[in-house]
Design an enzyme around this catalytic site. Structure first.
Site, short mmCIF file in Angstrom:
data_model
loop_
_atom_site.label_atom_id
_atom_site.label_comp_id
_atom_site.label_asym_id
_atom_site.label_seq_id
_atom_site.Cartn_x
_atom_site.Cartn_y
_atom_site.Cartn_z
N SER A 15 -14.45 1.51 8.48
CA SER A 15 -14.24 2.21 7.20
C SER A 15 -14.71 3.67 7.24
O SER A 15 -15.80 3.98 7.71
CB SER A 15 -14.97 1.49 6.07
OG SER A 15 -14.84 2.26 4.88
N THR A 62 -12.12 -3.12 0.22
CA THR A 62 -11.04 -3.09 1.20
C THR A 62 -10.77 -4.52 1.68
O THR A 62 -11.38 -5.48 1.20
CB THR A 62 -11.35 -2.07 2.32
OG1 THR A 62 -10.20 -1.93 3.13
CG2 THR A 62 -12.54 -2.47 3.17
N LYS A 66 -9.47 -7.46 -1.90
CA LYS A 66 -8.90 -6.80 -3.09
C LYS A 66 -8.50 -7.80 -4.19
O LYS A 66 -8.54 -7.46 -5.37
CB LYS A 66 -7.71 -5.93 -2.69
CG LYS A 66 -8.15 -4.70 -1.88
CD LYS A 66 -7.00 -3.75 -1.59
CE LYS A 66 -7.51 -2.55 -0.81
NZ LYS A 66 -6.49 -1.52 -0.63
N ALA A 128 7.54 -4.70 0.48
CA ALA A 128 7.42 -5.21 -0.90
C ALA A 128 6.12 -6.01 -1.03
O ALA A 128 6.06 -7.01 -1.74
CB ALA A 128 8.63 -6.06 -1.25
P1 ATR Z 1 0.26 -5.00 2.15
O1 ATR Z 1 -0.69 -5.57 1.16
O2 ATR Z 1 -0.36 -4.11 3.18
O3 ATR Z 1 1.45 -4.37 1.51
P2 ATR Z 1 1.58 -7.48 2.64
O4 ATR Z 1 1.43 -7.82 1.20
O5 ATR Z 1 1.28 -8.51 3.68
O6 ATR Z 1 0.74 -6.23 3.04
O7 ATR Z 1 3.10 -6.98 2.86
C1 ATR Z 1 3.56 -6.53 4.06
C2 ATR Z 1 4.97 -5.96 3.86
O8 ATR Z 1 5.38 -5.36 5.09
C3 ATR Z 1 6.02 -7.01 3.53
O9 ATR Z 1 6.93 -6.46 2.62
C4 ATR Z 1 6.67 -7.29 4.88
O10 ATR Z 1 8.01 -7.70 4.79
P3 ATR Z 1 8.41 -9.23 4.44
O11 ATR Z 1 8.05 -9.43 2.99
O12 ATR Z 1 9.85 -9.32 4.68
O13 ATR Z 1 7.57 -10.06 5.38
C5 ATR Z 1 6.64 -5.92 5.48
N1 ATR Z 1 6.70 -5.91 6.95
C6 ATR Z 1 5.78 -6.36 7.83
N2 ATR Z 1 6.18 -6.16 9.10
C7 ATR Z 1 7.38 -5.53 9.03
C8 ATR Z 1 8.32 -5.04 10.00
N3 ATR Z 1 8.08 -5.14 11.31
N4 ATR Z 1 9.46 -4.47 9.55
C9 ATR Z 1 9.69 -4.34 8.22
N5 ATR Z 1 8.85 -4.79 7.26
C10 ATR Z 1 7.72 -5.37 7.65
#
Ligand code: ATR
Length: 276
Positions: A15, A62, A66, A128
């Site tokens: 961090s 973090t 969260k 998303a």
């Molecule tokens: P965070 O809280 O960091 O946003 P998360 O809630 O786990 O993490 O969401 C990760 C996002 O990154 C998701 O939208 C995921 O897509 P999916 O919902 O289809 O799984 C997206 N993501 C992760 N790896 C990816 C990749 N290689 N290409 C495109 N999208 C990716």
């Protein structure tokens, strides 16, 4: 007496928050102490209780806490409610006020630090998950002409688009789509997916980058990520990672706690990792 603050996470060694907040304290002349707290998994509430009992005034939160912080709070700000997650808490008596400054930090970096006005521009955001969710309302406040959320799992993008439509006061069209149907070129392309954490390239067509656009990766310190490389190969010259967002969300928390907003330029300069 020196006021105590901390960041809680697991792991926590990485961090940058103590460095950021102690720099802010120096430049604003505030007398604070800011430490790292390693929260045991499953032990968030007890650890925060103990910090509060020892006189702690506020905490940044973090991964992976969260959502625990969201449950722990007594008073959730609209930003935290919309994000479904908390990244800053303020302790006043029995009250735990909770905020999420990530989205507002992102927008402040894009608009103020990078000089990229969002009003009337087409904005594309990748992913998303929580990062996108937190960014939606602050982005919409800037009144882009359109906001498109693109995600591998299309239903999640559609869900977030519907949520954003419900909560915004303006009339910005918000669309949730899959990578195969993204149409046209965008003035601002934000990678809020977690792809850069794993070094992956989202299945994005290079045609989404409009001439003169900004390509922004919300991850910090990973250099030229596959997303930024794609943008660069497509001719984009304005490339940025999330260092400014990190500094700006911290400045928002600092101002909320201390009533004085620090300038972020020195912190951004200190933390910038070259995009190579
Ligand atoms: P965070 O809280 O960091 O946003 P998360 O809630 O786990 O993490 O969401 C990760 C996002 O990154 C998701 O939208 C995921 O897509 P999916 O919902 O289809 O799984 C997206 N993501 C992760 N790896 C990816 C990749 N290689 N290409 C495109 N999208 C990716």
């Amino acid at each position: 007496m020196t006021d105590r603050y901390a960041v809680i996470g697991n792991p926590i060694e990485q961090s940058k928050s103590p460095l950021i907040h102690t720099t802010f304290a120096q430049v604003t002349g505030q007398d604070i102490d800011y430490i790292k707290v390693l929260g045991p998994l499953g032990g968030f509430a007890q650890t925060v209780d103990a910090f509060r009992a020892s006189g702690g005034r506020g905490m940044n939160v973090t991964a992976p806490f969260k959502l625990d912080a969201f449950a722990y709070a007594t008073d959730l700000a609209p930003s935290a409610q919309m994000a479904g997650a908390v990244n800053a808490m303020k302790f006043v008596g029995n009250k735990v006020y909770a905020e999420n400054f990530d989205g507002v930090g992102l927008v402040r970096d894009v608009v103020h630090n990078l000089g990229c006005d969002l009003q009337g521009r087409r904005v594309l955001i990748l992913g998303a998950g929580g990062a996108t969710r937190g960014a939606l309302l602050p982005l919409l406040v800037e009144q882009p002409s359109e906001l498109v959320i693109v995600n591998r799992t299309v239903a999640k993008a559609q869900e977030l688009a519907a949520l954003a439509q419900q909560h915004q006061t303006g009339q910005v069209p918000v669309l949730g789509v899959g990578y195969d149907v993204v149409q046209g070129a965008f003035d601002v392309v934000l990678n809020a997916s977690s792809s850069s954490l794993t070094g992956e390239l989202p299945p994005l067509s290079a045609s989404v980058f409009a001439p003169g656009c900004l390509a922004y990766d919300l991850t910090y310190g990973k250099g030229l990520t596959p997303f930024l490389q794609l943008a660069q190969q497509a001719g984009v010259t304005q490339l940025a990672d999330g260092v400014g967002m990190l500094a700006e969300q911290a400045a928002e928390a600092f101002a909320w706690w201390r009533g004085v907003r620090p300038d972020t330029a020195a912190v951004i300069a200190k933390l910038t990792v070259p995009l190579v």
